[in-house]
Each structure stands twice: as C-alpha cells, then as structure tokens.
Design a protein around this motif. Structure first.
Motif, mmCIF file in Angstrom:
data_model
loop_
_atom_site.group_PDB
_atom_site.id
_atom_site.type_symbol
_atom_site.label_atom_id
_atom_site.label_comp_id
_atom_site.label_asym_id
_atom_site.label_seq_id
_atom_site.Cartn_x
_atom_site.Cartn_y
_atom_site.Cartn_z
ATOM 1 N N PRO A 1 13.975 77.734 -29.039
ATOM 2 C CA PRO A 1 13.649 77.802 -30.469
ATOM 3 C C PRO A 1 12.421 78.638 -30.767
ATOM 4 C CG PRO A 1 12.981 75.700 -29.552
ATOM 5 C CD PRO A 1 13.726 76.420 -28.472
ATOM 6 N N ASN B 1 10.840 70.362 -28.849
ATOM 7 C CA ASN B 1 11.767 71.368 -29.372
ATOM 8 C C ASN B 1 12.554 72.050 -28.260
ATOM 9 O OD1 ASN B 1 11.562 72.170 -32.498
ATOM 10 N ND2 ASN B 1 9.620 71.304 -31.832
ATOM 11 N N ALA C 1 15.218 69.584 -27.256
ATOM 12 C CA ALA C 1 16.244 69.462 -28.296
ATOM 13 C C ALA C 1 17.172 70.671 -28.303
ATOM 14 C CB ALA C 1 15.582 69.301 -29.659
ATOM 15 N N ALA C 2 16.621 71.861 -28.046
ATOM 16 C CA ALA C 2 17.446 73.068 -28.008
ATOM 17 C C ALA C 2 18.332 73.085 -26.773
ATOM 18 C CB ALA C 2 16.563 74.308 -28.059
ATOM 19 N N HIS D 1 20.756 68.888 -29.121
ATOM 20 C CA HIS D 1 20.473 67.853 -30.127
ATOM 21 C C HIS D 1 20.227 68.466 -31.504
ATOM 22 C CE1 HIS D 1 18.731 64.332 -32.069
ATOM 23 N NE2 HIS D 1 17.648 65.035 -32.334
ATOM 24 N N ALA D 2 19.484 69.568 -31.531
ATOM 25 C CA ALA D 2 19.175 70.202 -32.814
ATOM 26 C C ALA D 2 20.449 70.694 -33.505
ATOM 27 C CB ALA D 2 18.194 71.353 -32.597
ATOM 28 N N ARG E 1 22.587 67.738 -34.744
ATOM 29 C CA ARG E 1 22.016 67.175 -35.967
ATOM 30 C C ARG E 1 22.351 68.050 -37.174
ATOM 31 N NH1 ARG E 1 17.703 63.587 -36.918
ATOM 32 N NH2 ARG E 1 16.809 63.828 -39.003
ATOM 33 N N PHE E 2 22.321 69.360 -36.972
ATOM 34 C CA PHE E 2 22.644 70.284 -38.058
ATOM 35 C C PHE E 2 24.104 70.136 -38.482
ATOM 36 C CE2 PHE E 2 24.572 74.423 -39.087
ATOM 37 C CZ PHE E 2 23.907 74.699 -40.274
ATOM 38 N N THR F 1 19.748 76.872 -37.886
ATOM 39 C CA THR F 1 19.900 75.493 -38.328
ATOM 40 C C THR F 1 18.830 75.091 -39.329
ATOM 41 O OG1 THR F 1 18.545 74.675 -36.484
ATOM 42 C CG2 THR F 1 20.919 74.864 -36.115
ATOM 43 N N SER G 1 11.965 65.496 -38.428
ATOM 44 C CA SER G 1 12.208 65.383 -36.987
ATOM 45 C C SER G 1 11.370 66.351 -36.168
ATOM 46 C CB SER G 1 13.694 65.618 -36.677
ATOM 47 O OG SER G 1 14.495 64.659 -37.317
ATOM 48 N N LEU H 1 11.572 69.578 -35.879
ATOM 49 C CA LEU H 1 12.454 70.497 -35.170
ATOM 50 C C LEU H 1 12.346 71.891 -35.766
ATOM 51 C CD1 LEU H 1 15.708 68.359 -34.696
ATOM 52 C CD2 LEU H 1 14.056 69.014 -32.951
ATOM 53 N N SER I 1 16.844 76.356 -34.828
ATOM 54 C CA SER I 1 17.621 76.714 -33.655
ATOM 55 C C SER I 1 18.760 77.620 -34.108
ATOM 56 C CB SER I 1 18.167 75.458 -32.976
ATOM 57 O OG SER I 1 18.890 75.793 -31.814
#
Length: 320
Positions: A51, A101, A104-105, A109-110, A113-114, A291, A297, A299, A302
C-alpha cells in the motif's frame, strides 16, 4: 514460473454425444480450451502490491532514526527524557501503522473489506463502463473446470496449492513434526468465462474471467492433506504427485490445499460493465483501481488490477 502440472482439466458444455462427433470436434474443443482457460498459476506466488512505496517506508524509517538519535542526544546533554519518550512513542506508532497496512495488503484483508462494503449494483440501471459489483448465483459458460485433487466438476475457478516445510540446507527448520514456515512448491489456478445472475434485476451477465483476463480471486483454499515425518501417503496423493512429476520421497512434511467456485454458488463480482449489443458483460478494469482510505480502520488505499471474485454469503432463508 510455477508448474501447471495436470491442472488443465475441463469439459466442454453441451458437447455432442457419440464417438464420431467427438472425433470431429476434437480439434475444435482443444482450440476452445486453449482460448477459454485462464492460467492463473503465477498469482499464487505473487503477493498483493504494497500500500506504500518501499522508498517511502525507508525514508520514514530514516526520519524516525534521526528523531531517536536527537532525543538520545538531548537526554545526554540536557538530562530531559521528554523528547526521547516522544520520539519512541512516535516511532512505535508509525511502525505499527506501516506493519498493519502491509499485513492487510498481503492477506487481502483491505480488498475484502472494500468488496464487502461496496454496494451491490443492478444490471438494469448500471451504466456502460461503470465499475460494478454484481452479486448472484454462478452458472458455467461453454467451458467448465474440474478441480485438480477432489475432482469437483462444473467449476468456473479452481485452485490447488501444495506447500512444503521450508528447509535450511538438508535440515528442516523444525526438527519435530511441526512446521513453522511453509514454502510454495506447486500451484494450479485456472479460471474460465462464466455467467452470474444479478439478484437485484434478475438479469444475467457474462463474466470474462477467461481469455487471459486479469482476475483477482479472493477465494480461500481448504486444507485437504497435511503430513508429518513418517506419515504414509495415500494412493490418491501419490498418484497426484506422480502425475505432476513431484517426488513423493520428498513429501515428508507437506500441506495440500484446494479451493473452487462451483456452479450454483453465490458470488460477488467486481469489474467494469459493458452493455454493447444489448448483452451485459463484466470485464477487467483498464487500469488498477483503488480501495480508498479507510480512516476508522487505519487502512491506506490498496489497489487491485482485474476482475475481483469473492464468495458471498447466502441470504438467510428464515428456516432455523
């Protein structure tokens, strides 16, 4: 390049019956499979893009190191730890933010979530060229896939991953049966064009996941086989390894995982809608999509490049 092995298992929908018809259509079917199947084997090893640029992360690390150095100098000269405490807290906060981050990338996860937060579109009102999320049940196109290990038929996407315990020289990192680190040894991922029925409008769209389209599958593989030292391999696993020229003698500590999207499953598809010639077609975006920043969050944006496939939960029918 990861080996594809014997993963190109498929069947042509609506193929004519009879030996003569099969012989007559053999060449056409082979050409159709080559044009329709999408080999995604390399995506098993390729991680999600970070990210933030690596250079930016190093620059922030350098600034934090300078801040810590200045704080230590002030502590030595002025005998006041205030600046050093502030620098340490700031460095810890920034490091936690970057690590969060990055994880998450890498885990997707990112992006999950999107997709989950994106409002479902309707094929009836969505405009041509619009980025849409269509949720509905899947049906196969001209070509359907068969999963590599479990032999599940009528699939539009299959993924089979073999991992081995990481080694250092000739010794495993963990001398016991447990393995702390798994290394990708073999991957088979394939996708084909399919249809998705829009739950909002009742219309059906063709998803161009084949023909070398860019596809981002958010499909988790299920763990099917795990072995340890001294485990006797099943005949099915030995045959699967032999078909792919993988030595069963080295399969001391392995994990075999498989995932798929089968006809009848409920799926969310994110891509660009095309309404040319009156047909609804979902295509990969022409350029990577963001995203966006998620403040609550923490974030960073991404990016994804391709049609996103995400299994959707079946609505509660009310039957307990």
């Amino acid at each position: 390049m990861l080996p594809g092995g014997g993963g190109e298992e498929w069947k042509r929908r609506g193929a004519p019956a009879g030996e003569d018809a099969a012989d007559a259509d053999a060449d056409a079917a082979t050409s159709a499979s080559a044009a329709s199947l999408n080999d995604l084997c390399a995506t098993a090893a390729a991680g999600a893009p970070a990210p933030f640029p690596t250079a930016a992360a190093w620059a922030v690390a350098a600034l934090l190191a300078v801040g810590l150095g200045v704080g230590a100098l002030v502590l030595a000269v002025v005998r006041s730890p205030a600046l050093l405490v502030v620098a340490v807290l700031l460095a810890a906060s920034v490091a936690a933010f970057l690590l969060w981050n990055a994880a998450a990338a890498a885990s997707g996860h990112a992006l999950r979530r999107f997709v989950d937060g994106l409002q479902a579109s309707s094929l009836r009102v969505a405009a041509d060229g619009q980025l849409v999320k269509i949720t509905g049940f899947v049906s196969c196109g001209d070509i359907s896939l068969i999963s590599s290990y479990e032999k599940v038929e009528n699939c539009v996407y299959t993924s089979t991953i073999l991992r081995k315990c990481a080694r250092w020289g000739s010794m495993t990192l963990n001398p016991w049966n447990r393995c702390s680190k798994w290394k990708l040894a073999h991957a088979e991922r394939f996708a084909a064009d399919f249809y998705v029925a829009d739950a909002k409008s009742g219309r059906r769209a063709l998803v161009k996941a084949g023909h070398h389209s860019k596809v981002v599958p958010l499909i988790d593989e299920n763990l099917l086989v795990t072995t340890s030292r001294g485990t006797e391999l099943s005949s099915t696993l030995e045959h699967w390894l032999e078909e792919r020229n993988l030595s069963s003698e080295e399969a001391q500590i392995i994990r075999l995982e498989e995932g798929y999207i089968r006809e009848g499953m409920r799926l969310s598809v994110v891509g660009v809608l095309s309404k040319k010639n009156g047909d609804a077609v979902i295509l990969p975006p022409l350029e990577p999509q963001s995203t966006g920043f998620v403040l609550l969050s923490c974030l960073l944006p991404s990016y994804f490049d391709g049609i996103v496939l995400r299994l959707a939960a079946v609505p509660n029918s009310g039957v307990s």
